[in-house]
Scaffold this motif. Structure first.
Motif, PDB file in Angstrom:
ATOM      1  N   GLY A  91       0.575  -1.377   0.019  1.00  0.00           N
ATOM      2  CA  GLY A  91       0.021   0.336  -0.398  1.00  0.00           C
ATOM      3  C   GLY A  91       0.683   1.253  -0.306  1.00  0.00           C
ATOM      4  O   GLY A  91       1.882   1.367   0.762  1.00  0.00           O
ATOM      5  N   THR A  92      -0.255   2.279  -0.884  1.00  0.00           N
ATOM      6  CA  THR A  92       0.788   3.613  -0.501  1.00  0.00           C
ATOM      7  C   THR A  92       0.400   4.443  -0.142  1.00  0.00           C
ATOM      8  O   THR A  92       0.660   6.067  -1.190  1.00  0.00           O
ATOM      9  CB  THR A  92       1.395   3.051  -2.085  1.00  0.00           C
ATOM     10  OG1 THR A  92       0.490   3.821  -2.552  1.00  0.00           O
ATOM     11  CG2 THR A  92       2.710   2.560  -2.648  1.00  0.00           C
ATOM     12  N   GLY A  93      -0.384   4.439   0.457  1.00  0.00           N
ATOM     13  CA  GLY A  93      -1.620   5.840   1.134  1.00  0.00           C
ATOM     14  C   GLY A  93      -0.207   6.334   1.902  1.00  0.00           C
ATOM     15  O   GLY A  93       1.337   6.329   1.521  1.00  0.00           O
ATOM     16  N   LEU A  94      -1.346   7.242   3.018  1.00  0.00           N
ATOM     17  CA  LEU A  94       0.090   8.362   3.992  1.00  0.00           C
ATOM     18  C   LEU A  94       0.658   7.562   4.460  1.00  0.00           C
ATOM     19  O   LEU A  94       1.918   7.397   4.905  1.00  0.00           O
ATOM     20  CB  LEU A  94      -0.664   9.034   4.430  1.00  0.00           C
ATOM     21  CG  LEU A  94      -1.029  10.180   3.874  1.00  0.00           C
ATOM     22  CD1 LEU A  94      -2.253  11.254   5.023  1.00  0.00           C
ATOM     23  CD2 LEU A  94      -0.585  10.962   3.392  1.00  0.00           C
ATOM     24  N   GLY A  95       0.048   6.134   5.238  1.00  0.00           N
ATOM     25  CA  GLY A  95       0.999   5.565   6.080  1.00  0.00           C
ATOM     26  C   GLY A  95       2.016   3.931   4.851  1.00  0.00           C
ATOM     27  O   GLY A  95       3.325   4.679   5.414  1.00  0.00           O
ATOM     28  N   ALA A 135       3.146   4.881   2.268  1.00  0.00           N
ATOM     29  CA  ALA A 135       4.019   5.861   1.657  1.00  0.00           C
ATOM     30  C   ALA A 135       4.870   6.702   2.415  1.00  0.00           C
ATOM     31  O   ALA A 135       6.917   6.588   2.413  1.00  0.00           O
ATOM     32  CB  ALA A 135       3.608   7.111   1.087  1.00  0.00           C
ATOM     33  N   SER A 136       4.765   7.194   3.216  1.00  0.00           N
ATOM     34  CA  SER A 136       5.604   7.506   4.242  1.00  0.00           C
ATOM     35  C   SER A 136       6.832   6.170   4.942  1.00  0.00           C
ATOM     36  O   SER A 136       7.859   6.966   5.456  1.00  0.00           O
ATOM     37  CB  SER A 136       4.583   8.110   5.052  1.00  0.00           C
ATOM     38  OG  SER A 136       4.445   7.450   6.562  1.00  0.00           O
ATOM     39  N   ALA A 137       6.080   5.625   4.956  1.00  0.00           N
ATOM     40  CA  ALA A 137       6.699   4.121   6.160  1.00  0.00           C
ATOM     41  C   ALA A 137       7.870   4.075   5.165  1.00  0.00           C
ATOM     42  O   ALA A 137       9.036   3.293   5.201  1.00  0.00           O
ATOM     43  CB  ALA A 137       5.631   3.326   6.636  1.00  0.00           C
ATOM     44  N   GLY A 193      -5.343  15.471   1.628  1.00  0.00           N
ATOM     45  CA  GLY A 193      -5.598  13.742   1.729  1.00  0.00           C
ATOM     46  C   GLY A 193      -4.208  14.400   0.578  1.00  0.00           C
ATOM     47  O   GLY A 193      -2.954  13.812   0.582  1.00  0.00           O
ATOM     48  N   GLN A 194      -4.538  15.204  -0.504  1.00  0.00           N
ATOM     49  CA  GLN A 194      -3.642  15.028  -2.295  1.00  0.00           C
ATOM     50  C   GLN A 194      -2.351  15.723  -1.784  1.00  0.00           C
ATOM     51  O   GLN A 194      -1.115  15.252  -2.134  1.00  0.00           O
ATOM     52  CB  GLN A 194      -4.476  15.746  -2.852  1.00  0.00           C
ATOM     53  CG  GLN A 194      -3.323  16.033  -4.020  1.00  0.00           C
ATOM     54  CD  GLN A 194      -3.832  16.155  -5.300  1.00  0.00           C
ATOM     55  OE1 GLN A 194      -4.521  17.604  -4.556  1.00  0.00           O
ATOM     56  NE2 GLN A 194      -4.046  16.505  -6.220  1.00  0.00           N
ATOM     57  N   GLN A 195      -2.242  16.804  -0.902  1.00  0.00           N
ATOM     58  CA  GLN A 195      -1.306  17.777  -0.771  1.00  0.00           C
ATOM     59  C   GLN A 195       0.304  16.948  -0.004  1.00  0.00           C
ATOM     60  O   GLN A 195       1.163  16.960  -0.014  1.00  0.00           O
ATOM     61  CB  GLN A 195      -0.974  18.927  -0.363  1.00  0.00           C
ATOM     62  CG  GLN A 195      -2.074  19.557  -1.229  1.00  0.00           C
ATOM     63  CD  GLN A 195      -1.058  19.480  -2.119  1.00  0.00           C
ATOM     64  OE1 GLN A 195      -0.005  19.885  -2.755  1.00  0.00           O
ATOM     65  NE2 GLN A 195      -1.950  19.295  -3.675  1.00  0.00           N
ATOM     66  N   LEU A 196      -1.181  16.467   0.937  1.00  0.00           N
ATOM     67  CA  LEU A 196       0.207  15.499   1.882  1.00  0.00           C
ATOM     68  C   LEU A 196       0.682  14.133   1.316  1.00  0.00           C
ATOM     69  O   LEU A 196       2.097  13.735   1.603  1.00  0.00           O
ATOM     70  CB  LEU A 196      -0.904  14.793   3.095  1.00  0.00           C
ATOM     71  CG  LEU A 196      -1.283  16.102   4.423  1.00  0.00           C
ATOM     72  CD1 LEU A 196      -1.609  15.570   5.406  1.00  0.00           C
ATOM     73  CD2 LEU A 196      -0.490  17.063   5.004  1.00  0.00           C
ATOM     74  N   LEU A 197      -0.384  13.236   0.589  1.00  0.00           N
ATOM     75  CA  LEU A 197       0.072  12.320   0.114  1.00  0.00           C
ATOM     76  C   LEU A 197       0.665  12.590  -0.981  1.00  0.00           C
ATOM     77  O   LEU A 197       2.301  11.598  -1.245  1.00  0.00           O
ATOM     78  CB  LEU A 197      -1.064  11.441  -1.199  1.00  0.00           C
ATOM     79  CG  LEU A 197      -0.649  10.008  -1.056  1.00  0.00           C
ATOM     80  CD1 LEU A 197      -0.210   8.917  -0.043  1.00  0.00           C
ATOM     81  CD2 LEU A 197      -1.969   9.478  -2.284  1.00  0.00           C
ATOM     82  N   ALA A 221       4.186  12.583   0.887  1.00  0.00           N
ATOM     83  CA  ALA A 221       5.503  11.406   0.858  1.00  0.00           C
ATOM     84  C   ALA A 221       5.545  11.011   0.061  1.00  0.00           C
ATOM     85  O   ALA A 221       6.369  10.295  -0.066  1.00  0.00           O
ATOM     86  CB  ALA A 221       4.072  10.945   2.122  1.00  0.00           C
ATOM     87  N   TYR A 222       4.721  10.535  -0.969  1.00  0.00           N
ATOM     88  CA  TYR A 222       5.139  10.035  -2.105  1.00  0.00           C
ATOM     89  C   TYR A 222       7.006  10.311  -3.218  1.00  0.00           C
ATOM     90  O   TYR A 222       6.897   9.920  -3.548  1.00  0.00           O
ATOM     91  CB  TYR A 222       4.186  10.097  -3.449  1.00  0.00           C
ATOM     92  CG  TYR A 222       4.011  10.259  -4.573  1.00  0.00           C
ATOM     93  CD1 TYR A 222       4.533   8.554  -5.654  1.00  0.00           C
ATOM     94  CD2 TYR A 222       4.114  11.203  -5.410  1.00  0.00           C
ATOM     95  CE1 TYR A 222       4.431   8.597  -6.557  1.00  0.00           C
ATOM     96  CE2 TYR A 222       4.416  11.056  -7.058  1.00  0.00           C
ATOM     97  CZ  TYR A 222       3.943  10.213  -7.673  1.00  0.00           C
ATOM     98  OH  TYR A 222       4.284   9.809  -8.772  1.00  0.00           O
ATOM     99  N   ALA A 223       6.379  12.034  -2.787  1.00  0.00           N
ATOM    100  CA  ALA A 223       8.184  12.407  -3.058  1.00  0.00           C
ATOM    101  C   ALA A 223       8.884  12.083  -2.313  1.00  0.00           C
ATOM    102  O   ALA A 223       9.688  11.817  -2.876  1.00  0.00           O
ATOM    103  CB  ALA A 223       7.602  14.345  -3.109  1.00  0.00           C
ATOM    104  N   ALA A 224       8.632  11.943  -1.453  1.00  0.00           N
ATOM    105  CA  ALA A 224       9.752  11.546  -0.128  1.00  0.00           C
ATOM    106  C   ALA A 224      10.176   9.560  -0.808  1.00  0.00           C
ATOM    107  O   ALA A 224      11.154   9.186  -0.818  1.00  0.00           O
ATOM    108  CB  ALA A 224       9.198  11.254   1.205  1.00  0.00           C
TER     109      ALA A 224
END
Lengths: 647, 223, 247
Positions: A41-45, A47-49, A164-168, A171-174
């Motif tokens: 999964g690549t949602g906020l959790g 992708a950030s993990a 949500g889009q901006q936070l994702l 995380a997606y950029a990271a």
């Protein structure tokens, strides 16, 4: 047999996390390079993990079913993200955020986890700003906040209606940065169909390449599930079409316990259902309740006139409007928590005051706010939401109120995890909406984003090291072992079986039936009778599915019907567990409203004496009843009380 | 494209002001022609100009080939005009070829009979009607050329294509070099239209004026 | 409503595709375009035919997954929306609707109406980020950013990566997509620090992946479901040129 050990650290609540971090083990950089981690999964959790673990030096493989990690459904979160920054000087604090979250969750969440969530919330905002998330700002250049339901302070950070889009994207950029460095390998359009256990530990996954149908094996020293919620069991929900509970369900069947499956959040402000051809419900951000006022007419005559389109809502004078949330909950008014707002809407509609043809809608009106602030300010705050509403409904919300009705939105229940976010399967972690830990029986608005990022950026990267420090001697996982053979075979068998049925009903037709059973019986109001009925009906429907479903095509191609069928097969089992759990919980709390248990005013009536626990279910087999484990919830810092949003 | 384009626009503006002179005074115009004859600076200028044109054309063709490849082999069955997108912006290459065609005719009409002759060391040019003129007598050549109606038509079509080409080219030049923003788009597009229109009108004026004058004296050169 | 649908079918990336005609009947004008396709697919399955593959997910206009070229327009004949937000009331009873996949060399068709947009991911991997690790960052309010800059950054950040820009552009150029990311970060002090490197790396990657060149037609802006302005392309050009000068 796994047992429940929540591993809550000793010491005072405010020091637990610091103490814990100080005492858990870490892995040296040289050893991190030798360790593999799979993130699903690549949602906020997710992708950030994945990004944070990649930065630390682990070898990460990240899987998602979309064509790009950026499309995970976290992207659709609109309103904002909470943090206890107290930038508004309104006496916010970590404790207050913790308290609001525990109380909002109707005292069914684990105190230590929630406190930690509130504690790391501030670091999330710092992190996101450093990543270039364009949060809304004041003219002075500092960050702006808005209010959200269930809180009396302004602590919600936002980026228009696309937080949500901006936070994702942050995380997606990271994540992209780590992908370019090679520390993370990304596998889009790959669906994980099974978790592989070796010697009782999570050691890999079996995936299906969505484009080619190829079944592949991947091994790792630890597996992280960041697979989101299972709201699509209701067919119609605000979840994305492809959101599903299958990885969680496969993990459950392999020995991960499932906690509080019946805790479902019904979001009060969604665009009402228009007909039976609909596949998806659209959320209107809770932030709209900052300035919008919810009402229905006081008189049935007006209701009839509205339904017959003889009157426009704006024709109904102030004195004939019933602002029922403000009437019932003077202290919080339109900003009561979601479960309360949803039930109040249902109550009015059940009483016959629903304002559209189906009788299942109430008004969300901006007239007062536009008069007070002007159309420009409202456009600046909610422009994109208003535009979206108009595109979908063909009604201009600047002139006529929006029509809204509750819809399934989020599942607080999920895979049980300990304080380290590890499931009952060693080496298998669950983060974000996929786990059960932080929101109790009801989640407050703007807290899902907070939890996803807290888990992914600041909790899991620490706690997973503690587990992996014991794995530094383990060699690369060999994916040619019999455990992988068996897992792959079971996946192939499941797929082959679906194709072999060649029945008469499409996947969607059966899914709609399931959704209907769930909504009627395991929805906003449940009774012992409805929950029993649901179980029977789901069992019957499951039989029907395995005897009569029609899955066209083959496995070796891009086959969206097969994807849906695999997910529905799991929903048909998960739905039953939800009903089972709901029946077990003889109380009302948060989103779980048992009609039998309510106060004289119609509020949820908890039974702390008997149900102050997380109901944790263990899979025992396909035809046997799940086994209940109870994680007693001990509250040290808060006093259990009837939630009061009236004064 | 923007840099070479910018250079060509500057040349056009210069050429245009020179032409305007021809309307008012043939002698003054001829003096300029003599000044820009086979002198080293004029030759250098010509070479640079030719290089500019070549760069502009070669680059355009190269980019277009790249862009066609990027577009892919299968085209949309249905396409629609997007709102607010100018026709010329999507047809710059076609317009460019029309402009180039016009340019070649123009070079044959004038440059081959003027500067080229001087370079070759010639001192007189024989026109198709048998008249003999000096290669520095530009005004005579103008009168001769635009006394023929089909050249007038060709030149006006050519200038119209140039107008379309410039309406997109001028503001686009600023966009490509990053000197544009939302506030300036309307202004830049307005400036582009003004520049294109001035260039069109001034060049066209010479064509039309000399065409009309040709009725005043049916044949030959009479200024 | 009754509709005739002319839809591109293609078995897989290598197969040759073609149009096929379909009919759907009794569609409510309040139905969304993708729900209409759901209805068609359901019918096709019952008829023993293969359903049409199309990408979709959130169905609320934000994930960027849906990607149809409808009657000559990316995301159909309405402005500022994605295909999933398009509703049938925009069409007339009896209409023939032509549905095609994105057409661009960098977005090859995978099957029917679904295309491969991984090139966009690759461009962002080349530099569409700020190089900070998790943790160790300053307080969020340590760097004040003017509201105007934050708003402009947000305007650009609204990009959903759907690919409509490159799919619409007659040159198959991804400039609007690249510009949106570069511009969004360039407007923020945090993003400025590696602005030059980012602009060069992303443009180089875009060229390498075979996207075309921008000729400023503005078609991308007209079809962008999020209304992202080509002013961001101007900013990208500025960033890129000044980065080149610095070399």
């Amino acid at each position: 047999m796994a047992t429940l050990d929540s591993k809550i650290p000793q010491g005072p609540l405010a020091e637990k996390w610091s103490n814990h971090k100080a005492h858990i083990k870490v892995v040296s950089p040289a050893n991190k390079r030798k360790l593999d981690i799979i993130v699903i999964g690549t949602g906020l959790g997710g992708a950030s993990a994945a990004a944070s673990l990649g930065e630390l030096g682990y070898n990460v493989k990240v899987f998602c079913i979309q064509d790009s990690p950026r499309r995970a459904h976290s992207i659709a979160a609109q309103g904002g993200i909470n943090a206890a920054k107290n930038y508004q000087n309104d006496n916010d604090s970590i404790f207050r955020l913790f308290y609001d979250t525990i109380k909002g969750g109707d005292y069914r969440a684990r105190e230590a986890n929630v406190y930690r969530l509130a504690e790391v919330s501030n670091a999330i905002i710092d992190q996101c700003v450093a990543q270039g998330v364009p949060f809304a700002r004041e003219y002075g250049g500092l960050l702006d906040n808005r209010s959200f339901g269930g809180a009396q302070v302004s602590r919600t950070f936002y980026a228009r209606g696309q937080t949500g889009q901006q936070l994702l994207l942050g995380a997606y950029a990271a994540l992209n940065r780590q992908i370019s460095k090679g520390s993370v390998k990304s596998f889009p359009r790959h669906e994980v169909l099974d978790i592989v256990l070796v010697d009782g530990k999570a050691r890999g996954v079996i995936t299906r390449n969505i484009i080619t149908g190829e079944i592949e094996r991947f091994g790792a020293h630890a597996v992280v599930m960041a697979t989101g919620g299972y709201g699509n069991v209701f067919f119609l929900s605000t979840n994305a079409m492809n959101s599903n509970g299958s990885v969680a369900w496969q993990a459950y069947k392999k020995g991960a316990f499932f906690a509080n499956p019946c805790f479902t959040q019904i979001h009060p402000t969604c665009i009402p259902v228009h007909g039976d051809q609909q596949s998806k419900l659209t959320l209107m951000s809770e932030s709209l309740r900052n300035d919008g006022r919810i009402w229905v007419p006081k008189n049935k005559a007006d209701v009839e006139a509205l339904r017959a389109k003889k009157k426009k809502p704006s024709d109904i004078p102030e004195e004939d409007r019933d602002y029922y949330l403000e009437r019932r909950y003077p202290a919080f008014g339109n900003l009561v928590p979601r479960d309360v707002a949803s039930r109040a809407a249902k109550e009015r509609c059940d009483a016959g005051y629903g304002v559209n043809e189906t009788g299942l809608a109430v008004f969300l009106d901006f007239k007062t706010a536009i008069a007070r602030l002007g159309e420009d300010v409202i456009r600046q705050r909610y422009g994109n939401l208003f535009q979206m509403y108009e595109k979908i409904t063909d009604v201009n919300p600047y002139h006529e109120p929006m029509m809204i009705y509750p819809a399934v939105h989020y599942t607080m229940g999920g895979i049980w995890v300990d304080y380290n976010l590890m499931t009952t399967i060693p080496g298998l972690y669950a983060i974000g909406e996929a786990n059960f830990s932080d929101h109790g029986a009801n989640r407050l608005g703007a807290s899902a984003l907070m939890q996803g990022l807290a888990d992914g950026y600041f909790v899991l990267p620490y706690t997973i090291g503690d587990y992996l420090s014991h794995e530094i001697q383990s060699p690369k996982v060999d994916t040619t072992t019999k455990e992988f053979d068996e897992a792959e075979k079971s996946v192939r068998d499941r797929i082959a079986k679906l194709f072999s049925i060649k029945g008469k009903q499409t996947v969607d037709e059966i899914h709609k039936k399931l959704g209907h059973i769930m909504w009627e019986n395991v929805g906003m109001a449940r009774t012992a009778e409805s929950l029993t009925k649901a179980q029977e009906e789901i069992r019957a429907l499951r039989k029907e599915f395995w005897a009569d479903v029609k899955v066209p095509g083959t496995n070796e191609e891009f086959n969206q019907e097969l994807e849906k069928a695999l997910r529905l097969a799991d929903f048909l089992e998960l739905g039953e567990l939800m009903a089972y759990d709901g029946l077990n919980r003889n109380e009302s709390c948060g989103g779980h409203f048992r009609t039998e248990y309510q106060t004289p005013e119609g509020e949820a009536l908890r039974d702390d004496e008997h149900y102050a626990y997380a109901a944790v279910w263990e899979y025992t087999g396909p035809d046997t009843e799940p086994k209940l484990h109870k994680e007693e919830l001990k509250f040290e810092a808060v006093q259990l009380a009837q939630r009061n949003y009236k004064d | 494209m923007s840099i070479s384009g910018c250079f060509l626009i500057l040349f056009l503006l210069f050429h245009m002001s020179m032409n305007i002179v021809a309307i008012f005074s043939g002698e003054a115009y001829d003096a300029i022609c003599a000044f820009l004859g086979a002198n080293w600076y004029a030759l250098a200028g010509t070479l640079v100009l030719a290089a500019g044109v070549l760069v502009h054309i070669i680059y355009a063709i190269w980019l277009t080939l790249q862009n066609r490849k990027a577009r892919g082999n299968v085209r949309y069955a249905v396409t629609a005009q997007e709102e607010g997108v100018s026709w010329s912006s999507k047809n710059m290459l076609v317009l460019g070829f029309i402009v180039l065609g016009g340019l070649l005719i123009h070079l044959w009409n004038f440059w081959s009979k003027m500067q080229l002759v001087e370079i070759m060391g010639g001192h007189e040019v024989t026109l198709c009607n048998g008249d003999i003129v000096s290669p520095t007598d530009g005004s005579a050549l103008i009168q001769y050329t635009f006394g023929q109606w089909y050249f007038v038509v060709i030149y006006l079509v050519w200038l119209a294509a140039l107008w379309f080409h410039l309406t997109h080219g001028v503001w686009s030049m600023f966009q490509t070099t990053g000197w544009a923003n939302a506030l300036w788009y309307p202004r830049l597009k307005c400036i582009a239209n003004i520049v294109a229109t001035i260039i069109f009108l001034c060049f066209a004026a010479v064509v039309v004026v000399f065409f009309l004058r040709s009725f005043g004296c049916a044949s030959g050169i009479c200024i | 409503m009754n509709l005739k649908l002319k839809i591109w079918r293609q078995k897989n990336a290598k197969a040759k595709g073609g149009f096929e005609m379909y009919h759907v009947e009794n569609v409510s004008p309040d139905t969304s375009f993708l729900e209409m396709l759901d209805i068609l697919n359901n019918n096709l399955i019952h008829e023993g035919k293969e359903p049409i593959v199309f990408d979709h997910d959130c169905r609320e206009g934000i994930c960027g997954m849906c990607s149809l070229h409808i009657n000559g327009h990316a995301h159909g004949p309405d402005t500022d929306i994605t295909t999933c937000q398009l509703h049938m009331r925009k069409f007339k009873d009896g209409d023939t609707i032509v549905i095609e996949p994105w057409r661009s060399a960098a977005f090859p068709v995978i099957k029917d109406l679904a295309v491969d947009r991984s090139a966009y991911d690759k461009i962002l991997q080349a530099g569409g980020f700020i190089s900070v690790n998790t943790g160790g960052v300053p307080d969020a309010n340590a760097i004040p950013i003017s509201k105007k800059d934050a708003d402009e950054s947000m305007d650009a950040a609204a990009c959903i990566g759907c690919g409509a820009c490159a799919a619409t552009c007659k040159n198959g150029s991804a400039m609007l997509f690249v510009a949106a990311r570069v511009s969004s970060l360039a407007k923020l002090p945090q993003g400025r620090i590696e602005g030059a490197r980012r602009a060069k790396a992303m443009v180089a990657k875009m060229d390498e992946l075979g996207f075309g060149n921008c000729t400023n037609t503005g078609a991308c802006e007209a079809e962008c479901p999020k209304g992202i302005s080509i002013a961001h392309i101007a900013r990208l050009n500025r960033e890129f040129l000044s980065a080149k000068f610095e070399d």
